[in-house]
Design an enzyme around this catalytic site. Structure first.
Site, PDB file in Angstrom:
ATOM      1  N   TYR A 186       0.835  -1.203   0.000  1.00 46.28           N
ATOM      2  CA  TYR A 186       0.000   0.000   0.000  1.00 46.28           C
ATOM      3  C   TYR A 186       0.876   1.262   0.000  1.00 46.28           C
ATOM      4  O   TYR A 186       2.081   1.193  -0.180  1.00 46.28           O
ATOM      5  CB  TYR A 186      -1.000  -0.067   1.150  1.00 46.28           C
ATOM      6  N   GLY A 322      -3.817 -14.644  12.546  1.00 47.77           N
ATOM      7  CA  GLY A 322      -4.831 -14.015  11.714  1.00 47.77           C
ATOM      8  C   GLY A 322      -6.024 -14.896  11.442  1.00 47.77           C
ATOM      9  O   GLY A 322      -7.040 -14.843  12.143  1.00 47.77           O
TER      10      GLY A 322
END
Length: 366
Positions: A186, A322
């Site tokens: 990103y 996660g």
């Protein structure tokens, strides 16, 4: 081995009850229109409040920062109010929660950002990267990203200011702190990694220049809310969303030195986590431990034994789990008691409603 996961620890002014982290995972269920967090999300995070620390899903700092349909923001009053429901629900269960502040840069499509052209460190398109848009159904429609425009100096100043305001908004929304998303291809990662940045000014070229934007954003957020409430996520060896660095050990050791100098409260390293991915080199983990004196979190393909070893060896202070947190809201209890783990349903990860978000039960001994 697993006892190491259940030692309390101090993170800034927070006393955490264990070393288990729920890392940020995009679920794309923000209320429309407005991209605001909602009651459903509040229940989801509250169900998982037994984690030592929750880092909420990536949350865009502006309308231009959004990469995917239905992800939450933190730049409007409606969004701040929505997140307050979440933080209140987590705190009521005795949990701690940070916001992850997110600008995707080039990893988007004009349909997600009001028809504008995406921005990045450079006018380089991310190859073989798709994002999803709202195609008018409950199912996301996947499209290729487009070529971004190179950010001007004024663009850089504006985005630094947006990060600063987002940090203030997160504290107003009741978060215990913020994590700067500088990983996974990103915007900030697009400045850091050499092959995504061909600038010839002070934000491109040598490692020091490529880390400049990262440093300016951290300084702005720290100035706004304090060092003890700012963490940073990095992804040294991933090539997610098309960012690659020619010398990741050198680049990310320098990043760790910078984070130590800026005194951020933690560094969160996302390891490559596909099934046959190589392990992060142990020499690199040692170099990071020597360069950065704060709390280090690792996440990616950890099980109980591997996490315990990381904590006992001293390379990590906390470990993120996660995907296991998706289908196991009571994950710390399951780890502690050696209960079996449930598997998540991949088709319900992104978009939709309560199915696949809220309907995974806690473990019941038969």
């Amino acid at each position: 081995m697993k006892n190491a996961l259940f030692q309390p620890m101090q993170l800034g002014n927070l006393t955490l009850k264990n070393r288990i982290v729920m890392p940020p995972m995009t679920r794309s269920r923000a209320s429309q229109p407005g991209n605001a967090a909602n009651d459903m999300m509040a229940e989801y995070y509250a169900q998982r409040a037994s984690a030592g620390l929750i880092i909420a899903e990536g949350t865009q700092i502006s309308a231009m920062a959004q990469g995917y349909a239905w992800t939450p923001g933190i730049y409007s009053q409606e969004q701040i109010t929505g997140w307050k429901k979440v933080t209140d629900a987590v705190h009521a269960k005795g949990g701690a929660i940070f916001a992850q502040l997110w600008h995707v840069g080039r990893v988007t499509h004009p349909d997600n950002i009001g028809g504008q052209q995406p921005i990045s460190s450079s006018a380089i398109k991310a190859e073989n990267v798709k994002v999803f848009i709202d195609n008018g159904t409950d199912e996301p429609g996947f499209v290729d990203v487009v070529e971004p425009r190179e950010m001007t100096k004024q663009d850089i100043k504006n985005v630094v200011s947006e990060y600063r305001q987002a940090a203030l908004n997160a504290i107003e929304a009741g978060f215990d702190g913020v994590e700067l998303h500088a990983a996974n291809g990103y915007l900030i990662n697009q400045f850091i990694d050499s092959e995504a940045n061909n600038r010839d000014d002070e934000y491109g070229g040598c490692i020091e220049n490529r880390l400049r934007f990262l440093g300016e954003v951290i300084e702005a957020m720290v100035d706004a809310i304090g060092t003890d409430r700012v963490g940073v996520r990095l992804a040294p060896f991933t090539s997610l969303n098309g960012t690659v660095d020619k010398a990741p050990v050198e680049t990310y050791t320098a990043a760790a030195i910078l984070l130590d100098y800026l005194n951020v409260v933690y560094m969160h390293i996302a390891e490559v986590d596909w099934d046959d991915a190589p392990d992060t080199p142990s020499e690199f983990k040692q170099a990071i431990r020597e360069a950065y004196t704060g709390t280090i979190i690792y996440a990616g393909r950890y099980n109980t034994d591997k996490a315990g070893q990381a904590l006992i060896s001293g390379v990590a202070d906390m470990v993120g789990f996660g995907r296991p947190f998706i289908a196991n809201p009571d994950l710390p209890s399951r780890i502690k008691n050696d209960y079996p783990l449930a598997n998540h349903e991949p088709s319900t990860l992104f978009g939709g409603a309560e199915k696949g978000l809220l309907d995974y039960p806690e473990y019941q001994a038969i």
